[in-house]
Motif scaffolding. Structure first.
Motif, short mmCIF file in Angstrom:
data_model
loop_
_atom_site.label_atom_id
_atom_site.label_comp_id
_atom_site.label_asym_id
_atom_site.label_seq_id
_atom_site.Cartn_x
_atom_site.Cartn_y
_atom_site.Cartn_z
N ALA A 152 8.15 27.13 57.39
CA ALA A 152 8.85 26.00 58.00
C ALA A 152 9.72 26.43 59.18
N ASN A 153 10.19 27.66 59.16
CA ASN A 153 11.07 28.15 60.21
C ASN A 153 10.34 28.91 61.31
N SER A 154 9.02 28.89 61.27
CA SER A 154 8.25 29.53 62.34
C SER A 154 8.20 28.61 63.56
N SER A 155 7.72 29.14 64.66
CA SER A 155 7.69 28.40 65.91
C SER A 155 6.72 27.22 65.85
N GLY A 156 7.16 26.06 66.34
CA GLY A 156 6.29 24.90 66.41
C GLY A 156 5.72 24.53 65.06
N HIS A 157 4.38 24.42 65.01
CA HIS A 157 3.71 24.06 63.76
C HIS A 157 2.76 25.16 63.29
N ALA A 172 1.10 41.60 64.46
CA ALA A 172 1.76 40.82 65.51
C ALA A 172 2.02 39.39 65.06
N GLU A 173 1.03 38.77 64.39
CA GLU A 173 1.23 37.40 63.90
C GLU A 173 2.33 37.33 62.85
N ALA A 174 2.36 38.34 61.97
CA ALA A 174 3.37 38.34 60.91
C ALA A 174 4.78 38.40 61.49
N ILE A 175 4.97 39.17 62.55
CA ILE A 175 6.27 39.24 63.21
C ILE A 175 6.56 37.94 63.93
N LEU A 176 5.58 37.40 64.64
CA LEU A 176 5.77 36.16 65.39
C LEU A 176 6.14 35.00 64.47
N ASP A 217 -5.19 35.63 70.54
CA ASP A 217 -5.91 34.44 70.09
C ASP A 217 -4.94 33.38 69.57
N LEU A 218 -3.96 33.81 68.77
CA LEU A 218 -2.99 32.86 68.23
C LEU A 218 -2.14 32.27 69.35
N LEU A 219 -1.71 33.11 70.28
CA LEU A 219 -0.89 32.63 71.39
C LEU A 219 -1.68 31.67 72.28
N GLU A 223 -0.53 25.95 71.60
CA GLU A 223 -0.32 24.57 72.04
C GLU A 223 -1.25 23.61 71.30
N LEU A 224 -2.49 24.03 71.11
CA LEU A 224 -3.45 23.22 70.38
C LEU A 224 -3.06 23.12 68.91
N ILE A 225 -2.65 24.22 68.32
CA ILE A 225 -2.21 24.21 66.92
C ILE A 225 -1.04 23.25 66.74
N ASP A 226 -0.06 23.32 67.64
CA ASP A 226 1.10 22.43 67.54
C ASP A 226 0.67 20.97 67.64
N GLN A 227 -0.28 20.69 68.50
CA GLN A 227 -0.75 19.32 68.67
C GLN A 227 -1.45 18.82 67.41
N VAL A 228 -2.32 19.63 66.85
CA VAL A 228 -3.12 19.21 65.69
C VAL A 228 -2.27 19.19 64.41
N PHE A 229 -1.53 20.26 64.18
CA PHE A 229 -0.83 20.41 62.90
C PHE A 229 0.57 19.79 62.93
N GLY A 230 0.90 19.13 64.03
CA GLY A 230 2.12 18.34 64.07
C GLY A 230 1.93 16.93 63.57
N GLN A 231 0.71 16.61 63.11
CA GLN A 231 0.44 15.28 62.57
C GLN A 231 1.20 15.07 61.26
N SER A 232 1.34 13.80 60.88
CA SER A 232 2.17 13.45 59.72
C SER A 232 1.49 13.66 58.38
N THR A 233 0.16 13.52 58.33
CA THR A 233 -0.55 13.61 57.06
C THR A 233 -1.75 14.54 57.20
N ILE A 234 -2.26 14.98 56.06
CA ILE A 234 -3.43 15.85 56.07
C ILE A 234 -4.65 15.11 56.59
N GLY A 235 -4.72 13.80 56.33
CA GLY A 235 -5.82 12.99 56.86
C GLY A 235 -5.79 12.92 58.37
#
Length: 348
Positions: A152-157, A172-176, A217-219, A223-235
């Motif tokens: 929950a405290n990681s950057s964005g979503h 690198a991802e684990a630190i980020l 790859d993660l970086l 932006e795309l991850i934040d857009q997709v996983f910022g949605q309100s529901t799993i659906g």
């Protein structure tokens, strides 16, 4: 006990997980023993640093030993799981709040219960082999042991992405994302432990810290991850991924579809709720709401059967699709427990 190697080496209290054939999976007795030694060393002025490490190169700790939970749960004994989680979460909070520096050397896989031991201290060290993940939704659980608090405290979503897909994080991802602090080449780990033992000065690790290979790859996808996983529901997340229709989105959906729909819906809400948690105790209490109910009301027992016991990898989840999970079911699984809530006087 044989599952732990416990030593006092100079100024270091060292706890080595010693179940390499089980990828150092954490048992209830191991949790209680670790807490006992942390309590003992807290009052010992000679011990200035605590070290957590593990035998074997494959894993620091690949999770909790859930086979016994399955056996007890199938027999209708829910008290065993409740007691395990109460003791484990109390230990997680103790590590998080421990006043002496704790250095965790996270070689190989660190997942589930391993995160609760290795990723709450003040000096979380990863190396070349480190791979960290929270794949609990695959067994019908949710990210717990304080892992949802880190997510929950990681950057964005990024937290929602990793909590719902169980994607493994390299160094690198684990630190980020917040599961680790420092990258140090594993060739130096034993030398560092020796220096900690002789000096008792945690700052000696600073001489060995370097930068890991960046997670391009993660970086690139953030932006795309934040857009997709910022949605309100799993659906809604599913719909966003389907609309993309890319190889990446198809791969992400494949990871999501192997997981319990109920766990996914609850994990998503849990991570969102954790952004309001003010302490590790509040965070663990939220997780306990689900785990306390898991053997009776969730897909937890079926998930263990499919992934660990029978290993047919064909779980029969309670819901056949993500959109079948009702909001009222999520509210129930994450609802307050009243007098069954965790008690924290033991860790103060």
């Amino acid at each position: 006990m044989n599952d732990l190697i416990v030593k006092e080496q100079g100024h270091v209290g060292r706890i080595t997980l010693n179940r390499p054939k089980a990828l150092n999976a954490l048992t209830h007795d191991m949790c209680k023993a670790i807490e006992k030694y942390l309590n003992l060393w807290l009052a010992d002025e000679k011990i200035r640093v605590i070290v957590f490490d593990a035998v074997g190169g494959k894993a620091f700790c690949a999770g909790g030993d859930i086979t016994e939970m399955y056996i007890r749960g199938k027999a209708g004994d829910l008290d065993y799981g409740h007691a395990f989680w109460r003791d484990e979460y109390r230990l997680n909070a103790k590590i998080f709040n421990y006043p002496k520096p704790i250095a965790s050397f996270l070689n190989g896989f660190t997942m589930g219960g391993g995160v609760g031991i290795g990723c709450h201290g003040k000096y979380r060290i990863v190396g070349e082999s480190s791979r960290i993940a929270m794949p609990e939704c695959t067994i019908g659980l949710v990210p717990d042991v304080g892992g949802s608090y880190i997510l929950a405290n990681s950057s964005g979503h990024l937290g929602e992405f990793h909590g719902l897909t169980g994607t493994r994080m390299g160094p690198a991802e684990a630190i980020l994302i917040g599961f680790a602090d420092h990258f140090i080449s594993e060739q130096h780990w034993e030398q560092i432990k020796d220096k900690l033992s002789s000096s008792g000065d945690i700052q000696v690790i600073n001489n060995f810290i370097t930068d890991p290979e960046p997670s391009t790859d993660l970086l690139d996808k953030k932006e795309l991850i934040d857009q997709v996983f910022g949605q309100s529901t799993i659906g809604e997340i599913e719909s966003a991924l389907l609309a993309l229709g890319t190889e990446w989105s198809k791969d992400v959906l494949k990871k999501i579809y192997r997981n319990s729909p109920l766990s996914l819906a609850c994990a998503l809400q849990l991570i969102k709720d954790q952004r309001h948690s003010r302490s590790i105790e509040e965070a663990l209490d939220l997780e306990f709401r689900f785990t306390f109910r898991s053997a009776r009301y969730s897909d937890f027992i079926e998930g263990i059967r499919a992934q660990v016991i029978d290993k047919d990898f064909k779980p029969e989840w309670k819901h056949s699709s993500l959109r079948e999970v009702a909001g009222s079911e999520v509210e129930f699984m994450l609802g307050p427990l009243g007098n069954q809530s965790l008690k924290w006087k033991e860790v103060k």
